[in-house]
Design an enzyme around this catalytic site. Structure first.
Site, PDB file in Angstrom:
ATOM      1  CB  SER A 238     116.154  14.239  13.517  1.00 19.13           C
ATOM      2  OG  SER A 238     115.551  13.002  13.725  1.00 19.13           O
ATOM      3  N   GLY A 276     117.715  11.445   8.409  1.00 21.83           N
ATOM      4  CA  GLY A 276     116.766  11.899   9.426  1.00 21.83           C
ATOM      5  C   GLY A 276     115.362  12.050   8.893  1.00 21.83           C
ATOM      6  N   GLY A 320     117.564   7.265   9.801  1.00 21.23           N
ATOM      7  CA  GLY A 320     117.198   7.636  11.167  1.00 21.23           C
ATOM      8  C   GLY A 320     116.005   6.845  11.667  1.00 21.23           C
ATOM      9  NE  ARG A 321     112.763  10.930  14.033  1.00 24.60           N
ATOM     10  CZ  ARG A 321     112.607  11.824  15.022  1.00 24.60           C
ATOM     11  NH1 ARG A 321     111.455  11.947  15.624  1.00 24.60           N
ATOM     12  NH2 ARG A 321     113.607  12.591  15.385  1.00 24.60           N
ATOM     13  NE  ARG A 358     110.974  11.656  19.748  1.00 26.05           N
ATOM     14  CZ  ARG A 358     109.964  12.144  19.048  1.00 26.05           C
ATOM     15  NH1 ARG A 358     108.729  11.728  19.287  1.00 26.05           N
ATOM     16  NH2 ARG A 358     110.164  13.059  18.135  1.00 26.05           N
ATOM     17  CE1 TYR A 362     114.395  16.642  21.353  1.00 29.24           C
ATOM     18  CE2 TYR A 362     113.405  14.527  20.862  1.00 29.24           C
ATOM     19  CZ  TYR A 362     114.524  15.297  21.106  1.00 29.24           C
ATOM     20  OH  TYR A 362     115.757  14.714  21.103  1.00 29.24           O
ATOM     21  CB  CYS A 389     106.081  12.996  41.222  1.00 28.64           C
ATOM     22  SG  CYS A 389     105.460  14.170  42.442  1.00 28.64           S
ATOM     23  CE1 TYR A 419     117.287   8.820  18.116  1.00 31.16           C
ATOM     24  CE2 TYR A 419     115.406   9.117  16.664  1.00 31.16           C
ATOM     25  CZ  TYR A 419     116.763   8.992  16.856  1.00 31.16           C
ATOM     26  OH  TYR A 419     117.608   9.023  15.783  1.00 31.16           O
TER      27      TYR A 419
END
Length: 461
Positions: A238, A276, A320-321, A358, A362, A389, A419
């Site tokens: 991806s 992807g 995909g995205r 993300r 990631y 926190c 996502y």
């Protein structure tokens, strides 16, 4: 050299941030590649989307909120459908799914892939044609498979020998012959983050090509003749910018297809190469237009089929995205601005890792801009952080904002369509934001904001 998601890990950090980040000449300027297509600034310097003032949307719907440019979403659907005119284009349900988006996908003529019973339920509830569904997943439950067979899902992508047995038993009992693809792990490691690279051998998806499991899986399905084996499926990862990985993947999958033909006399009619494709989160990213991707991938498939003496199979692709990711930005309100001993300025907003995990998960990079006004102040290198926190609750690691950024300012972060809402959580018991679709001067809530009452409704203690 095209950038990739892992590139942010290797930036030179310091008072100027990563090496790719440049001080803007105009801190109010929008980089078009990062924003939905209808986003502009009005005469007062405030953002607009779909012809609607973003401050007005904030006043009506509150913050944080995901703002979806429906015209942008539809245009990206059309771009891929037209570019891959001879292929089936699958929208990635896991990127973001709700009934309104499912209906857009259907109206624009795309297919839809789902990977859980919940995603399947949303697709069916929205009235999506089941024959245009693909069902992924490495551990589909018996009930999920039963529902897919009952609904008439068009393609089930089988992922293990146990799943082949499970699905075969269900098909016999239902007197159905569901169509399946065998997911093949081709051993191509995409240039992306290790958690979203899915074709190397040491991971949970698919049947190993090198170890012989993929051929054995296809042989088992053909021998038992309960399932309709339509073809092979490959997905190398991806947020991919470089199509060279697809060339290697296509070659290896089609070599397997040739082996199946030679051993069994069956030439499988379909091939799903996954996708992807990457999008621009920051100025370091350089995605290709859908048309360019289609030309390169079609050329790859045609060339590899010629080498293998195979007829070109019906191609499926999964962008995909790349369809919904750029169509959305998240709108926040600034709560505090803190300078930490001249090291860094922290701009805290009213959301964070609960609406965008993300960056923490990631180490993903994002951009941001002040959305409610223009500023004449000098650029300030800042870090946008959330309210949770956790010291790792970072939304945007490094971005130039106007030096007069202050509490009450609206802040917009583009590229959050994929996502973000789908991976959102209630960490620290924070309700999830709404999704607001905007088009032709009007807005509508397509996923409402969660409330504290929603959270307490699940607490039966």
């Amino acid at each position: 050299m095209r950038a990739h998601e892992a590139g942010a890990l290797h930036g030179d950090l310091g008072s100027r941030g990563p090496a790719w980040l440049r001080t803007p000449e105009n801190v109010n300027a929008l980089v078009p590649e990062l924003w939905p297509r209808t986003v502009t600034r009005d005469q007062a310097g405030a953002l607009t989307i779909g012809g609607v003032s973003v401050p007005a949307l904030a006043a009506e719907h509150g913050t944080p909120a995901y703002l979806l440019d429906e015209e942008d979403l539809r245009a990206r659907c059309r771009d891929f459908k037209e570019a891959f005119a001879e292929a089936d284009v699958y929208y990635a349900g896991k990127s973001f799914l709700c009934k309104a988006v499912v209906r857009v996908i259907e109206e624009e003529g795309l297919f839809l892939d789902v990977c859980t019973g919940g995603e399947l339920a949303v697709a069916l509830a929205a009235g999506f044609p089941p024959e245009r569904l693909g069902f992924h997943g490495n551990n589909k439950s018996p009930r999920e498979l039963e529902r897919a067979v009952e609904a008439g899902v068009g393609r089930i992508i089988v992922d293990s020998f146990q799943e082949i047995d499970r699905l075969s038993d269900i098909a016999r009992a239902a007197h159905r012959r569901p169509s399946v693809l065998v997911r093949v792990t081709v051993g191509v490691e995409a240039h992306t983050h290790e958690f979203i690279a899915t074709a190397h051998e040491d991971q949970k998806f698919g049947f190993s090509l090198a170890g012989g499991d993929a051929f054995a899986a296809a042989t088992k399905i053909l021998d038992e003749d309960v399932l309709d084996l339509r073809g092979l499926h490959s997905h190398i990862g991806s947020q991919i910018f470089d199509t060279s990985g697809f060339e290697v993947a296509a070659r290896r999958v089609l070599e397997l297809q040739s082996r199946i033909r030679d051993a069994r006399g069956v030439e499988l009619p379909e091939l799903d190469l996954g996708g992807g494709f990457g999008i621009a989160y920051t100025t370091q990213d350089d995605p290709s237009p859908a048309g360019d991707l289609a030309k390169r991938i079609n050329k790859i498939v045609e060339s590899e089929c010629d080498l293998a003496s195979l007829a070109k199979p019906k191609l499926s692709i999964e962008p995909g995205r790349a369809i919904v990711g750029p169509a959305v930005f998240t709108l926040y309100e600034v709560g505090t601005v803190k300078d930490v001993d001249g090291i860094r300025s922290y701009v805290s907003v009213d959301g964070g890792m609960s609406d965008n995990i993300r960056t923490a998960l990631y180490d993903a990079s994002y951009s941001a801009t002040v959305a409610g006004r223009a500023s004449a102040a000098e650029p300030l290198l800042a870090r946008v952080v959330g309210k949770h926190c956790e010291s790792g609750d970072i939304v945007v690691k490094d971005e130039f904002l106007p030096a007069d950024v202050q509490p009450g300012d609206l802040l917009a972060v583009p590229g959050t369509g994929a996502y973000c809402r789908s991976m959102a959580s209630n960490y620290n018991h924070v309700p999830r934001p709404p999704v607001v679709a905007v088009r032709d001067g009007a807005s509508r809530v397509i996923v409402r904001r969660e409330t504290e009452e929603d959270l307490l409704a699940l607490d039966v203690g």
